[in-house]
Write a protein that holds these residues in place. Structure first.
Motif, mmCIF file in Angstrom:
data_model
loop_
_atom_site.group_PDB
_atom_site.id
_atom_site.type_symbol
_atom_site.label_atom_id
_atom_site.label_comp_id
_atom_site.label_asym_id
_atom_site.label_seq_id
_atom_site.Cartn_x
_atom_site.Cartn_y
_atom_site.Cartn_z
ATOM 1 N N LEU A 1 -4.641 -2.966 -9.584
ATOM 2 C CA LEU A 1 -3.316 -2.667 -9.063
ATOM 3 C C LEU A 1 -2.278 -3.498 -9.823
ATOM 4 N N LEU A 2 -1.224 -2.830 -10.244
ATOM 5 C CA LEU A 2 -0.169 -3.517 -10.985
ATOM 6 C C LEU A 2 0.971 -3.867 -10.025
ATOM 7 N N ILE A 3 1.258 -5.171 -9.903
ATOM 8 C CA ILE A 3 2.367 -5.593 -9.040
ATOM 9 C C ILE A 3 3.412 -6.320 -9.897
ATOM 10 N N MET B 1 -2.091 -10.209 3.806
ATOM 11 C CA MET B 1 -0.796 -9.596 3.511
ATOM 12 C C MET B 1 -1.013 -8.235 2.841
ATOM 13 N N ASP B 2 -0.216 -7.261 3.245
ATOM 14 C CA ASP B 2 -0.253 -5.946 2.586
ATOM 15 C C ASP B 2 0.633 -6.008 1.355
ATOM 16 N N ILE B 3 0.086 -5.569 0.221
ATOM 17 C CA ILE B 3 0.922 -5.537 -0.994
ATOM 18 C C ILE B 3 0.897 -4.135 -1.596
ATOM 19 N N ARG B 4 2.032 -3.774 -2.167
ATOM 20 C CA ARG B 4 2.146 -2.444 -2.761
ATOM 21 C C ARG B 4 2.348 -2.573 -4.265
ATOM 22 N N VAL C 1 -2.735 -2.440 -0.872
ATOM 23 C CA VAL C 1 -4.001 -3.141 -0.621
ATOM 24 C C VAL C 1 -3.709 -4.379 0.219
ATOM 25 N N GLN C 2 -4.767 -4.967 0.770
ATOM 26 C CA GLN C 2 -4.628 -6.207 1.532
ATOM 27 C C GLN C 2 -5.172 -7.361 0.709
#
Length: 332
Positions: A197-199, A223-226, A238-239
């Motif tokens: 996942l690219l953040i 924490m939920d991250i998008r 994802v968490q």
């Protein structure tokens, strides 16, 4: 008598803080400049420019002109300083302000000259340079002018400065190019590797602040991250857990721990005894990293304390030094 518009600047990789004589810390903004690539025109500076990071059309770039505590882009740094100093309205008084700027301990003469020139062009009358850990220690309330040992670990955005001070000067020190920005980058790469996942930078910083820890079992949060899925290119959530952040930061933190050990090993025994009595002071934004004081206390066998307002220590220290200008000698 000093003019009342003397200013102290903590010219950080991540943030610029300005202390105005008699008024305290009057400015704290991100070290970011938004620029139009076609016209080379500065569109925004500070917080406004930070909001644009990762969210701008192709012709607008958000630049961080400081890298590892030194100037990476001279013209942009000058424009940024000019904007911040202009915001304070100190130049409209009788004279240009005297400026005290902090820099990492191991910067070269060329880098010192660049910082001084940028400040002079931005409107400083006389520019003084002072070493960051020294100013941070003063801002944290340590009396470094006595013949006794004080130790400070200043973790900023671009550098971690570790120093032992006595009689108003640095006895032994080390500057490491691992700090807040590296931590963000570590988290970003961990998420990319583990979750495909690219953040963005801002998300990785939020993870660090909200659920991050560096001490085993120090924190257990989720924490939920998008971000963007690297496989199909679509948005995905994802968490991430605190334990994973600890894993992501482990290597960088171990370098800082080793740096502190190196400084302690080079410290004269009399000063070492003082440090065991007084403990070590943690300053800079990185001092707020959950569990860092506990981890360092265990690893170094010396009590480690977080300063009262760690992010403001350098700026506060510039104010104290400006008040007693005799102790702040200009480096020529």
């Amino acid at each position: 008598m000093l003019s009342s518009n003397d200013i102290g600047i903590d010219l950080g990789t991540a943030n610029v803080l300005i202390h105005l004589k008699g008024k305290g810390v009057v400015l704290n903004e991100p070290s970011v400049v938004a620029l139009d690539k076609k016209t080379h025109k500065v569109l925004a500076v500070g917080e406004e420019a930070r909001q644009m990071v990762g969210r701008t059309p192709g012709n607008i770039v958000a630049i961080r002109p400081m890298k590892d505590g030194v100037i990476a882009d001279f013209d942009i740094t000058e424009a940024m300083l000019e904007y911040f100093i202009g915001k304070l309205n100190v130049r409209s008084m009788f004279s240009k302000p005297r400026v005290l700027i902090c820099c990492p301990t191991n910067i070269t003469n060329v880098e010192q000259k660049a910082i001084r020139e940028a400040a002079e062009k931005a409107g400083g009358r006389i520019v003084f340079l002072e070493e960051e850990p020294k100013v941070a220690a003063i801002g944290a309330g340590m009396n470094i002018f006595e013949p006794s040992g004080n130790m400070v670990i200043d973790i900023g955005g671009g550098t971690t400065d570790i120093a032992v001070l006595s009689m108003g000067d640095i006895v032994t020190s080390e500057s490491i190019k691992i700090a807040g920005d590296t931590f963000d980058s570590n988290i970003l790469h961990y998420v990319k590797k583990e979750y495909k996942l690219l953040i963005g930078e801002r998300t990785s910083e939020a993870i660090k602040v909200e659920i991050g820890t560096v001490y085993p079992n120090g924190r257990s949060e989720v924490m939920d991250i998008r971000g963007r899925d690297l496989v199909n290119g679509l948005p995905r959530t994802v968490q991430i857990r605190s334990e994973e952040v600890q894993e992501a930061l482990r290597e960088s933190i171990s370098v800082i721990v080793q740096g502190a050990k190196n400084v302690l090993e080079k410290t004269p025994p009399e000063l070492s005894a003082d440090i065991i009595d007084r403990g070590i002071m943690l300053t800079g934004g990185g001092a707020l990293l959950h569990g860092l004081d506990t981890l360092l206390t265990e690893e170094l066998h010396v009590p480690v304390f977080v300063a009262e307002s760690p992010m403001d220590c350098v700026a506060i220290g510039t104010g104290i030094l400006l008040d007693s200008m005799g102790t702040a000698k200009a480096r020529r």
